[in-house]
Design a protein around this motif. Sequence first.
Motif, PDB file in Angstrom:
ATOM      1  N   GLN A   1       0.939  -1.161  -0.019  1.00 11.97           N
ATOM      2  CA  GLN A   1       0.053   0.066  -0.010  1.00 11.97           C
ATOM      3  C   GLN A   1       0.726   1.188  -0.036  1.00 11.97           C
ATOM      4  O   GLN A   1       1.868   1.239   0.726  1.00 11.97           O
ATOM      5  N   VAL A   2       0.536   2.142  -0.871  1.00 17.13           N
ATOM      6  CA  VAL A   2       1.286   3.430  -0.812  1.00 17.13           C
ATOM      7  C   VAL A   2       0.338   4.565  -0.911  1.00 17.13           C
ATOM      8  O   VAL A   2      -0.578   4.576  -1.971  1.00 17.13           O
TER       9      VAL A   2
ATOM     10  N   TYR B   1      -2.286   3.846  -3.810  1.00 16.74           N
ATOM     11  CA  TYR B   1      -1.933   2.872  -4.764  1.00 16.74           C
ATOM     12  C   TYR B   1      -1.716   1.412  -4.051  1.00 16.74           C
ATOM     13  O   TYR B   1      -1.472   1.493  -2.800  1.00 16.74           O
ATOM     14  N   GLY B   2      -1.994   0.465  -4.631  1.00 16.72           N
ATOM     15  CA  GLY B   2      -2.078  -0.997  -3.904  1.00 16.72           C
ATOM     16  C   GLY B   2      -1.507  -1.964  -5.082  1.00 16.72           C
ATOM     17  O   GLY B   2      -1.037  -1.556  -6.156  1.00 16.72           O
ATOM     18  N   SER B   3      -1.556  -3.165  -4.707  1.00 15.23           N
ATOM     19  CA  SER B   3      -0.914  -4.463  -5.465  1.00 15.23           C
ATOM     20  C   SER B   3      -1.877  -5.394  -5.138  1.00 15.23           C
ATOM     21  O   SER B   3      -2.827  -5.486  -4.140  1.00 15.23           O
TER      22      SER B   3
ATOM     23  N   VAL C   1       0.105   2.924 -13.718  1.00 15.60           N
ATOM     24  CA  VAL C   1       1.283   2.596 -12.790  1.00 15.60           C
ATOM     25  C   VAL C   1       2.089   1.514 -13.185  1.00 15.60           C
ATOM     26  O   VAL C   1       1.568   0.443 -13.749  1.00 15.60           O
ATOM     27  N   LEU C   2       3.354   1.862 -13.141  1.00 16.27           N
ATOM     28  CA  LEU C   2       4.360   0.849 -13.754  1.00 16.27           C
ATOM     29  C   LEU C   2       5.041   0.226 -12.761  1.00 16.27           C
ATOM     30  O   LEU C   2       5.360   0.882 -11.828  1.00 16.27           O
TER      31      LEU C   2
ATOM     32  N   ASN D   1       1.059  -5.620 -11.449  1.00 21.76           N
ATOM     33  CA  ASN D   1       0.328  -6.134 -10.499  1.00 21.76           C
ATOM     34  C   ASN D   1       0.105  -4.946  -9.381  1.00 21.76           C
ATOM     35  O   ASN D   1      -0.300  -5.116  -8.276  1.00 21.76           O
ATOM     36  N   VAL D   2       0.606  -3.733  -9.749  1.00 14.60           N
ATOM     37  CA  VAL D   2       0.397  -2.617  -9.028  1.00 14.60           C
ATOM     38  C   VAL D   2      -0.507  -1.565  -9.850  1.00 14.60           C
ATOM     39  O   VAL D   2      -0.782  -1.805 -10.961  1.00 14.60           O
ATOM     40  N   PHE D   3      -1.367  -0.739  -8.903  1.00  9.39           N
ATOM     41  CA  PHE D   3      -2.518  -0.032  -9.473  1.00  9.39           C
ATOM     42  C   PHE D   3      -2.987   1.181  -8.775  1.00  9.39           C
ATOM     43  O   PHE D   3      -2.579   1.136  -7.382  1.00  9.39           O
ATOM     44  N   SER D   4      -3.649   1.933  -9.421  1.00  7.85           N
ATOM     45  CA  SER D   4      -4.206   3.081  -8.570  1.00  7.85           C
ATOM     46  C   SER D   4      -5.457   2.632  -7.887  1.00  7.85           C
ATOM     47  O   SER D   4      -6.259   1.904  -8.453  1.00  7.85           O
ATOM     48  N   GLU D   5      -5.807   2.926  -6.748  1.00  3.21           N
ATOM     49  CA  GLU D   5      -6.802   2.705  -5.759  1.00  3.21           C
ATOM     50  C   GLU D   5      -7.854   3.725  -5.922  1.00  3.21           C
ATOM     51  O   GLU D   5      -9.151   3.543  -5.663  1.00  3.21           O
TER      52      GLU D   5
END
Length: 401
Positions: free
Chosen positions: A111-112, A120-122, A303-304, A292-296
């Motif tokens: 979690q970021v 952002y999460g994964s 997201v790269l 496998n990371v993305f914006s929540e």
Amino acid sequence: MSKKRFIAYYKLAPLFMAMLFYACIEPFQATFVDFESALVIEATITNELKTQQVVLTRSYEFDAEGPPGEQGARVMVVGGGNTYNFIEEANGVYLSDQEFAAQDGVEYKLQVVTSDGNSYGSDNMQLTATTSFDELSAERITTDLGEDGMAILVDSFDPTGNSVYYRYEFEETYRIIAPTWSPVSLIGDPENIFSCNVFKVPNETDERVCYATALSNTIILNSTNELDEDRVSNFMVRFISRNNYIISHRYSILVRQYVMSNESYTFFETLNELSGSESLFSENQPGFLQGNVFSEDNEEERVLGYFDVATVSEKRIFFNFDDFFPGEDLPPYVDPCNTSAPVLFNPGGCVLRPIIESGTGIYVSDNEPPGPNEGPYFITARVCGDCKVLGPPEIPEFWTE
């Protein structure tokens, strides 16, 4: 004898690499976009009890100097009922505030929250199978292109057949001996800053023996998926040319083997294909490599990167140049170490003293007698007489003779 290797350049940060190729295992979905600044997440949590690391940067255009670090973010890894917080150590590098190791059967999520409040999460990730590699060895070989040098080889075996996908990193450390180091050095006249005179003094600043360390900057992948058994045999993780100065004296390499999931292997294998495309070297790209990371907050935001949870094992070896090249000339030094004998001064002013005091030149020997238009001392590039240019003089704690 030759060995083949599968190496992809490790360039997660530039978005100009983010385009679609279909990997041989499973495809990625593509969208088509112009260049834009995107968050880049690089994180591998391992089964080692240690301070774990997450790196956050921003994609950058091809003509930029490098990836800017994402500062001021809140970073957490959540798993097994625990939350592990990460503290920013440097520009975009975040370290866990406590040591921890990934555990079998536990799902972990990254979690970021960036400084502007975006989240952002994964995907949830679990630890991969545990496989220690059996042997790390060095062998003198000739490549298919006829180049003589040293191959660093890995052997491992998983009798359960559950590992299959592997990634390797290495850290190499080598002894450097400055070829023209002298116990004497030159200084400008300490009593007259306007004088062009220089004096010989005992050398108390320059080092003859140093130790440099370099990290691998490529992705090195291997798969046993098409083999009869899950056995890695003589896989080359590093080739060093016989003419590379880093093996001139004593050399050490630490190799780390990560067991990957099918999904993470697919991501990095696709990244390998992208790195070989000439079309990457442009600002506008026709697609996006989805990890496998993305914006929540915004499913359209790109997201790269990849959040991985992997088992890792490591081994270190040492060897000397004479072990494999007995009686042969050393490789060329990193600099040709040509010498010159500048005059002390000319009608334009001081010549030798500014060279010495700026650190661009270093004493080699006296020039007796000086030739026409020559000064009294031979000098050369600093790297030839002071190995600190290449690495520190302190002996690493792990070093053995």
